[in-house]
Write a protein that holds these residues in place. Sequence first.
Motif, mmCIF file in Angstrom:
data_model
loop_
_atom_site.group_PDB
_atom_site.id
_atom_site.type_symbol
_atom_site.label_atom_id
_atom_site.label_comp_id
_atom_site.label_asym_id
_atom_site.label_seq_id
_atom_site.Cartn_x
_atom_site.Cartn_y
_atom_site.Cartn_z
ATOM 1 N N VAL A 4 -141.415 -150.570 24.266
ATOM 2 C CA VAL A 4 -140.404 -149.735 23.559
ATOM 3 C C VAL A 4 -141.123 -149.128 22.587
ATOM 4 O O VAL A 4 -141.980 -149.380 21.940
ATOM 5 C CB VAL A 4 -139.639 -151.081 22.549
ATOM 6 N N GLU A 5 -140.713 -147.595 22.809
ATOM 7 C CA GLU A 5 -141.495 -146.700 22.073
ATOM 8 C C GLU A 5 -140.636 -145.801 21.320
ATOM 9 O O GLU A 5 -139.795 -145.049 21.802
ATOM 10 C CB GLU A 5 -142.338 -145.631 23.095
ATOM 11 N N ASN A 6 -140.673 -145.758 20.017
ATOM 12 C CA ASN A 6 -140.011 -144.707 18.993
ATOM 13 C C ASN A 6 -138.457 -144.980 19.156
ATOM 14 O O ASN A 6 -138.051 -143.774 19.095
ATOM 15 C CB ASN A 6 -140.542 -143.544 19.136
ATOM 16 N N LEU A 7 -137.981 -146.065 19.343
ATOM 17 C CA LEU A 7 -136.681 -146.012 19.688
ATOM 18 C C LEU A 7 -135.894 -146.034 18.427
ATOM 19 O O LEU A 7 -135.915 -146.564 17.413
ATOM 20 C CB LEU A 7 -136.296 -147.452 20.292
ATOM 21 N N SER A 8 -134.557 -145.150 18.635
ATOM 22 C CA SER A 8 -133.540 -145.013 17.532
ATOM 23 C C SER A 8 -132.295 -144.948 18.019
ATOM 24 O O SER A 8 -132.075 -144.589 19.015
ATOM 25 C CB SER A 8 -134.110 -143.592 16.509
ATOM 26 N N LYS A 9 -131.372 -145.450 17.156
ATOM 27 C CA LYS A 9 -129.903 -145.557 17.563
ATOM 28 C C LYS A 9 -129.223 -145.775 16.520
ATOM 29 O O LYS A 9 -129.504 -146.646 15.484
ATOM 30 C CB LYS A 9 -129.927 -146.819 18.351
ATOM 31 N N SER A 10 -128.286 -144.803 16.500
ATOM 32 C CA SER A 10 -127.153 -144.818 15.347
ATOM 33 C C SER A 10 -125.733 -145.217 15.825
ATOM 34 O O SER A 10 -125.392 -144.720 17.005
ATOM 35 C CB SER A 10 -127.226 -143.718 14.495
ATOM 36 N N PHE A 11 -124.891 -145.639 15.227
ATOM 37 C CA PHE A 11 -123.570 -145.626 15.485
ATOM 38 C C PHE A 11 -122.529 -145.024 14.263
ATOM 39 O O PHE A 11 -123.076 -144.779 13.184
ATOM 40 C CB PHE A 11 -123.035 -147.179 15.466
ATOM 41 N N TRP A 12 -121.503 -144.567 14.692
ATOM 42 C CA TRP A 12 -120.468 -143.954 13.557
ATOM 43 C C TRP A 12 -119.797 -144.871 13.145
ATOM 44 O O TRP A 12 -119.029 -145.841 13.710
ATOM 45 C CB TRP A 12 -119.613 -142.956 14.328
ATOM 46 N N GLY A 13 -119.728 -145.286 11.711
ATOM 47 C CA GLY A 13 -119.057 -146.334 11.277
ATOM 48 C C GLY A 13 -117.973 -145.789 10.551
ATOM 49 O O GLY A 13 -117.923 -144.667 10.613
ATOM 50 N N ASN A 14 -117.117 -146.495 9.719
ATOM 51 C CA ASN A 14 -116.163 -145.712 8.832
ATOM 52 C C ASN A 14 -116.571 -144.765 7.903
ATOM 53 O O ASN A 14 -115.769 -144.063 7.449
ATOM 54 C CB ASN A 14 -115.425 -147.015 8.114
ATOM 55 N N ALA A 15 -117.546 -145.170 7.212
ATOM 56 C CA ALA A 15 -118.317 -144.592 6.048
ATOM 57 C C ALA A 15 -119.588 -143.537 6.703
ATOM 58 O O ALA A 15 -120.334 -143.163 5.834
ATOM 59 C CB ALA A 15 -118.708 -145.244 5.032
ATOM 60 N N GLY A 16 -119.431 -143.110 8.016
ATOM 61 C CA GLY A 16 -120.421 -142.154 8.576
ATOM 62 C C GLY A 16 -121.360 -143.021 9.211
ATOM 63 O O GLY A 16 -121.114 -143.959 9.922
ATOM 64 N N PRO A 17 -122.329 -142.197 9.537
ATOM 65 C CA PRO A 17 -123.609 -142.837 10.615
ATOM 66 C C PRO A 17 -124.181 -144.280 10.090
ATOM 67 O O PRO A 17 -124.414 -144.079 8.905
ATOM 68 C CB PRO A 17 -124.389 -141.679 10.773
ATOM 69 N N VAL A 18 -124.213 -145.110 10.998
ATOM 70 C CA VAL A 18 -125.053 -146.316 10.511
ATOM 71 C C VAL A 18 -126.111 -146.295 11.536
ATOM 72 O O VAL A 18 -126.285 -146.239 12.740
ATOM 73 C CB VAL A 18 -124.035 -147.735 10.801
ATOM 74 N N VAL A 19 -127.252 -146.315 10.877
ATOM 75 C CA VAL A 19 -128.625 -146.360 11.363
ATOM 76 C C VAL A 19 -128.962 -147.850 11.972
ATOM 77 O O VAL A 19 -129.096 -148.546 10.980
ATOM 78 C CB VAL A 19 -129.919 -145.750 10.816
ATOM 79 N N ALA A 20 -128.879 -148.293 13.270
ATOM 80 C CA ALA A 20 -129.068 -149.433 13.774
ATOM 81 C C ALA A 20 -130.453 -149.814 14.037
ATOM 82 O O ALA A 20 -130.842 -151.055 13.659
ATOM 83 C CB ALA A 20 -128.234 -149.880 14.831
ATOM 84 N N LEU A 21 -131.168 -149.017 14.555
ATOM 85 C CA LEU A 21 -132.516 -148.854 14.888
ATOM 86 C C LEU A 21 -133.302 -147.437 14.551
ATOM 87 O O LEU A 21 -132.675 -146.549 14.665
ATOM 88 C CB LEU A 21 -132.711 -148.992 16.096
ATOM 89 N N GLU A 22 -134.341 -147.788 13.829
ATOM 90 C CA GLU A 22 -135.202 -146.428 13.381
ATOM 91 C C GLU A 22 -136.478 -146.494 13.777
ATOM 92 O O GLU A 22 -137.372 -147.496 13.350
ATOM 93 C CB GLU A 22 -134.959 -146.263 11.820
#
Length: 335
Positions: A4-22
Amino acid sequence: MITVENLSKSFWGNAGPVVALEDVTLDVPTGAITGVVGPAGSGKSTLARLIALQERPDSGVIRVDGFNTAALDPRRLRAARRRIGVVTQGDLLPQRTAAGNIALPLEQAGVDGPQRREKVGKLLDLIGLTDKAAHYPDTLTPGQRARIEVARALVGDPGLLLADDPTRSLDADAAAGVLTVLDRARAELGATVLVVTSDTGVIRRIADDVALLDGGRVQEAGNLLTLVQDPTSHVAQSLLPAIDAPKGATAGHDRSAEITLIGFAAVGALLPEATARFATPIAILGGGLTRVGETPVARFLVGLTGPHAQETLTWLTTRGAVIRQQPTLTAAIAA
Ligand SMILES: Nc1ncnc2c1ncn2[C@@H]1O[C@H](COP(=O)(O)OP(=O)(O)OP(=O)(O)O)[C@@H](O)[C@H]1O
Ligand SMILES: [Mg+2]
């Protein structure tokens, strides 16, 4: 090997983007059990879904045996997903027996009866439930059902077995049974296992390698027994016995140190041997003994007395003991 290399993932939550993985980078070595541990919301399940190829990252790459999975066409992507067995929870079919639930993916894949029966028989044996083949899920314990779900994930001979929080809501005995099955999948079927958990006890029992996630980032990663020897490791702190010695316990000793010993020989014989060799009594003031996988590991607070105290500590280091020396009294006064 999965990387796994430099994986990032965000979601849109109620209060804006949520960074799940950085910027997560991680190796999942073939034929070993890798544990991903971290507090609630640290991104463990998100990482598991990305590695299972169920979701795509915003950026970063997942490679399986060197192949970039993002570059696979839909047909190859489906084939790659079939090589991953995902352990689900609580979704056995109530109208099918234990054997029938394990056989279902084989039926769907058109595997013929004799082959199916042979495969299911082997897996029932692996999970220790041969005598429950004809039982329905609601007559089985939660631990037995959880083992059947692992067997069903193994039915297609996956290269990677992935389990997200497999001991969730199980009591200690049932949890131990599930972990034994994951370990047998690795040892007897040669599966690579990735297990996600918030329970460091799971890591202690079965992980060869571990990654600690916090806030979507990898805080520590590597071989578990190597990390245990690192005095700055959070994973080590959570797995090793607490020192819990009363204040002032080291008073009256010429040297005191926190000492980590790994392996049967070290844990059993090293301190007595040092005492005999240097005529230096070593008092155990705190700490204790535990196991990491099959390996005994001890962490003690020790006090050494006599003119050879320092020499004894130095010798212990050459014998593989990991020593964190406490400042001597005179050094403490000078500081
Ligand atoms: N589908 C989604 N939509 C919105 N936010 C999400 C989604 N999936 C995860 N998140 C958010 O991403 C972060 C990481 O979630 P994730 O489920 O990966 O954590 P976790 O480590 O598995 O937690 P737990 O130990 O509670 O299972 C959390 O803030 C979570 O709210
Ligand atoms: Mg989760």
